[in-house]
Design an enzyme around this catalytic site. Structure first.
Site, PDB file in Angstrom:
ATOM      1  N   GLU A 189      -3.392 -15.327  -3.619  1.00 36.64           N
ATOM      2  CA  GLU A 189      -2.624 -14.433  -4.129  1.00 36.64           C
ATOM      3  C   GLU A 189      -2.082 -14.801  -5.253  1.00 36.64           C
ATOM      4  O   GLU A 189      -1.135 -15.834  -5.464  1.00 36.64           O
ATOM      5  CB  GLU A 189      -1.425 -13.685  -3.363  1.00 36.64           C
ATOM      6  CG  GLU A 189      -0.311 -12.551  -3.863  1.00 36.64           C
ATOM      7  CD  GLU A 189      -0.940 -11.640  -4.447  1.00 36.64           C
ATOM      8  OE1 GLU A 189      -1.724 -10.905  -3.750  1.00 36.64           O
ATOM      9  OE2 GLU A 189      -0.620 -11.110  -5.531  1.00 36.64           O
ATOM     10  N   CYS A 201     -10.626  -0.130  -3.968  1.00 36.57           N
ATOM     11  CA  CYS A 201     -10.008   1.306  -4.310  1.00 36.57           C
ATOM     12  C   CYS A 201     -10.635   1.844  -5.514  1.00 36.57           C
ATOM     13  O   CYS A 201     -10.238   2.952  -6.155  1.00 36.57           O
ATOM     14  CB  CYS A 201      -8.467   1.130  -4.584  1.00 36.57           C
ATOM     15  SG  CYS A 201      -8.042  -0.099  -5.709  1.00 36.57           S
ATOM     16  N   GLN A 223       0.897  -1.099   0.010  1.00 41.56           N
ATOM     17  CA  GLN A 223       0.039   0.091   0.026  1.00 41.56           C
ATOM     18  C   GLN A 223       0.862   1.193   0.161  1.00 41.56           C
ATOM     19  O   GLN A 223       2.146   1.138   0.468  1.00 41.56           O
ATOM     20  CB  GLN A 223      -0.732  -0.049   1.255  1.00 41.56           C
ATOM     21  CG  GLN A 223      -2.032  -1.279   1.273  1.00 41.56           C
ATOM     22  CD  GLN A 223      -3.204  -1.037   0.457  1.00 41.56           C
ATOM     23  OE1 GLN A 223      -3.373  -0.159  -0.043  1.00 41.56           O
ATOM     24  NE2 GLN A 223      -3.863  -2.174   0.472  1.00 41.56           N
ATOM     25  N   ASP A 256      -9.725  -8.057  -1.159  1.00 34.20           N
ATOM     26  CA  ASP A 256      -9.230  -6.577  -1.398  1.00 34.20           C
ATOM     27  C   ASP A 256      -8.475  -6.601  -2.912  1.00 34.20           C
ATOM     28  O   ASP A 256      -7.537  -6.567  -3.233  1.00 34.20           O
ATOM     29  CB  ASP A 256      -8.100  -6.182  -0.286  1.00 34.20           C
ATOM     30  CG  ASP A 256      -7.346  -4.964  -0.643  1.00 34.20           C
ATOM     31  OD1 ASP A 256      -7.987  -4.219  -1.649  1.00 34.20           O
ATOM     32  OD2 ASP A 256      -6.377  -4.519  -0.069  1.00 34.20           O
ATOM     33  N   ASN A 309      -0.647 -19.722  -3.843  1.00 36.29           N
ATOM     34  CA  ASN A 309      -0.302 -18.852  -5.013  1.00 36.29           C
ATOM     35  C   ASN A 309      -1.022 -19.124  -6.258  1.00 36.29           C
ATOM     36  O   ASN A 309      -0.518 -19.702  -7.084  1.00 36.29           O
ATOM     37  CB  ASN A 309       1.290 -18.995  -5.029  1.00 36.29           C
ATOM     38  CG  ASN A 309       1.822 -18.310  -6.276  1.00 36.29           C
ATOM     39  OD1 ASN A 309       2.808 -18.455  -7.033  1.00 36.29           O
ATOM     40  ND2 ASN A 309       0.969 -17.062  -6.689  1.00 36.29           N
TER      41      ASN A 309
HETATM   42  C1  LIG Z   1      -5.102  -3.757  -3.830  1.00 32.57           C
HETATM   43  S1  LIG Z   1      -3.950  -5.246  -3.948  1.00 32.57           S
HETATM   44  C2  LIG Z   1      -4.259  -5.802  -2.135  1.00 32.57           C
HETATM   45  C3  LIG Z   1      -3.230  -6.585  -1.614  1.00 32.57           C
HETATM   46  C4  LIG Z   1      -3.313  -6.883   0.144  1.00 32.57           C
HETATM   47  N1  LIG Z   1      -4.627  -6.950   0.301  1.00 32.57           N
HETATM   48  C5  LIG Z   1      -2.577  -5.502   0.674  1.00 32.57           C
HETATM   49  O1  LIG Z   1      -3.557  -4.590   1.128  1.00 32.57           O
HETATM   50  O2  LIG Z   1      -1.350  -5.132   0.666  1.00 32.57           O
HETATM   51  C6  LIG Z   1      -4.182  -6.672  -4.748  1.00 32.57           C
HETATM   52  C7  LIG Z   1      -3.546  -7.827  -5.017  1.00 32.57           C
HETATM   53  O3  LIG Z   1      -4.311  -8.687  -5.549  1.00 32.57           O
HETATM   54  C8  LIG Z   1      -3.508  -9.265  -6.422  1.00 32.57           C
HETATM   55  N2  LIG Z   1      -4.292 -10.034  -7.575  1.00 32.57           N
HETATM   56  C9  LIG Z   1      -4.488  -9.458  -8.893  1.00 32.57           C
HETATM   57  N3  LIG Z   1      -5.261 -10.206  -9.370  1.00 32.57           N
HETATM   58  C10 LIG Z   1      -5.373 -11.324  -8.880  1.00 32.57           C
HETATM   59  C11 LIG Z   1      -5.922 -12.241  -8.792  1.00 32.57           C
HETATM   60  N4  LIG Z   1      -7.009 -12.604 -10.289  1.00 32.57           N
HETATM   61  N5  LIG Z   1      -6.016 -13.512  -7.992  1.00 32.57           N
HETATM   62  C12 LIG Z   1      -5.187 -13.244  -7.047  1.00 32.57           C
HETATM   63  N6  LIG Z   1      -4.513 -12.239  -6.761  1.00 32.57           N
HETATM   64  C13 LIG Z   1      -4.586 -11.306  -7.455  1.00 32.57           C
HETATM   65  C14 LIG Z   1      -2.201  -8.464  -7.013  1.00 32.57           C
HETATM   66  O4  LIG Z   1      -0.925  -9.103  -6.986  1.00 32.57           O
HETATM   67  C15 LIG Z   1      -2.427  -7.930  -5.394  1.00 32.57           C
HETATM   68  O5  LIG Z   1      -1.346  -8.303  -4.401  1.00 32.57           O
END
Ligand SMILES: C[S@@+](CC[C@H](N)C(=O)[O-])C[C@H]1O[C@@H](n2cnc3c(N)ncnc32)[C@H](O)[C@@H]1O
Length: 400
Positions: A280, A354, A233, A327, A305
């Site tokens: 993730e 967001c 973040q 998120d 993963n």
């Molecule tokens: C907005 S960030 C939130 C990360 C964490 N919750 C934080 O607040 O630090 C979104 C996360 O989703 C992962 N991401 C994006 N698309 C995804 C998917 N289809 N499946 C799993 N993870 C995904 C990205 O790599 C990123 O780490």
């Protein structure tokens, strides 16, 4: 006023009043039979605008002259304002920025989500209105040897010497990396990521004496390792209230953290639930999440993963799932993800978002099937821009 002909009225200007700010941060006005989206406006401004582009009944317009400034308009302090694509709210007082963000969330929930919130949406202001960014992506123009952010609406690099929203240490890094880019004749990376932790900086790719090293942050009694090439973040001082709002007083047996990144929510969730799974897609972020779990000495977390849709397709359902936090990135959730979440029947959900528009779209689907909306809270993680973080909390109406 005569209707606008998009082909011939290129140089025509219109005097309009900005009615309010819309999701996306643009000002709403009407002229010549068009709905106008006016960039960099303040609600209540009377402005002369020119129409840059027409699409159907919508004209995208920019301000040529402010004729009568709104009471909430201020002089943007940044010399790059208007050209740099970064900050689009510097023309507003901070109070007006917060109010606009709350209205944007309410507008999306109403228009897209078909949801009416009887109460005010609380918004937590940023601890710092300026110098809050601990993470940045700088664009590089190798031919012109420039470094900065993309110019508004283009892929041209706006050469930026000073950025008023960067944390001071990141500003110093920007200056050093700029010098490096300006003097180096060889081909440069297209962009450079930099992030600030408790022990200094991580920069990816390694450049100007900086490396993509592992750094860490202490947040709300937890310790997180990450590097410039993984998501973390931007506004670190806002994370503790954001996490507290998302998790509330939840406790129980089983919880899931979808889109878990390096485990920001996963780790504190594991202090409250007997078993937690984090999901993730990014391999490097998942590796950091596992590392963070290990250094927290927690044995009740599993990190998968995988993409969330894939993971949901292949995971078994739980007899009782107490809590699911998600998120996602700005695009929100695919249909398969919403269907998978509904199939898992979590008792409570916290959706951290967001983008209020995709949040509203996804909430509508969850609420249509089995959930009621308990609360919506906003967090100003991104002052001087129209972006806002929202936490929506839901409860299952019936256990299927
Ligand atoms: C907005 S960030 C939130 C990360 C964490 N919750 C934080 O607040 O630090 C979104 C996360 O989703 C992962 N991401 C994006 N698309 C995804 C998917 N289809 N499946 C799993 N993870 C995904 C990205 O790599 C990123 O780490």
């Amino acid at each position: 006023m005569k209707p606008i002909d998009a082909k011939t009225d290129d140089d025509q200007t219109f005097e309009v009043e900005i009615e309010r700010l819309l999701p996306g941060g643009v000002g709403l006005a009407h002229a010549g039979g068009l709905t106008l989206f006016v960039s960099l406006a303040a609600p209540g401004d009377v402005v002369r605008v020119k129409i840059d582009r027409v699409q159907g009944s919508v004209g995208f317009a920019s301000i040529v002259e402010v004729l009568n400034a709104s009471a909430v308009r201020v002089e943007p302090p940044c010399p790059y304002f208007g050209r740099c694509g970064g900050c689009d709210f510097q023309q507003l007082t901070y109070e007006a920025q917060l109010q606009a963000k709350v209205e944007m969330i309410r507008d999306c929930l109403h228009r897209i989500g078909k949801l009416e919130l009887p109460e005010e949406i609380p918004i937590t202001p940023s601890v710092d209105e300026w110098h809050y960014r601990s993470r940045a992506t700088w664009q590089v123009d190798s031919d012109a040897r420039l470094l900065g952010y993309f110019e508004r609406g283009t892929n041209r690099v706006c050469d930026v010497e000073y950025c008023a929203v960067l944390a001071p240490q990141l500003q110093q890094t920007l200056e050093k990396v700029r010098k490096y880019v300006a003097t180096k004749s060889s081909r440069q990376p297209r962009h450079i990521d930099a992030v600030l932790g408790d022990e200094g900086l991580s920069v990816s790719p390694a450049i100007a004496g900086f490396s993509a090293r592992v750094i860490s942050r202490h947040i709300a009694d937890e310790h997180y390792q990450f590097s410039a090439d993984t998501f973390f973040q931007i506004n670190h001082q806002m994370l503790e209230p954001l996490m507290a709002s998302a998790m509330g007083d939840m406790t129980g047996q089983k919880a899931i953290d979808l889109y878990c990144g390096v485990g920001l929510f996963t780790i504190p969730m594991a202090r409250r639930f007997a078993r937690v799974t984090g999901v993730e897609a990014n391999a490097r972020a998942a590796e950091f999440a596992r590392r963070n779990v290990e250094s927290a000495k927690l044995e009740n977390i599993e990190i998968a993963n995988l993409g969330v849709a894939d993971w949901l397709k292949h995971s078994r359902s739980f007899e009782v799932l107490d809590f699911l936090l998600l998120d996602p990135p700005r695009v929100g959730c695919e249909n398969a993800v919403i269907a998978g979440i509904l199939g898992m029947r979590p008792r409570r959900i916290a959706y951290v978002s967001c983008d209020p528009a995709t949040l509203a779209r996804d909430l509508k689907k969850l609420i249509a099937e089995n959930y009621s909306l308990d609360s919506v809270a906003a967090f100003d993680m991104f002052p001087q821009t129209h972006h806002v973080e929202t936490v929506a909390r839901l409860t299952a109406e019936r256990q299927l």
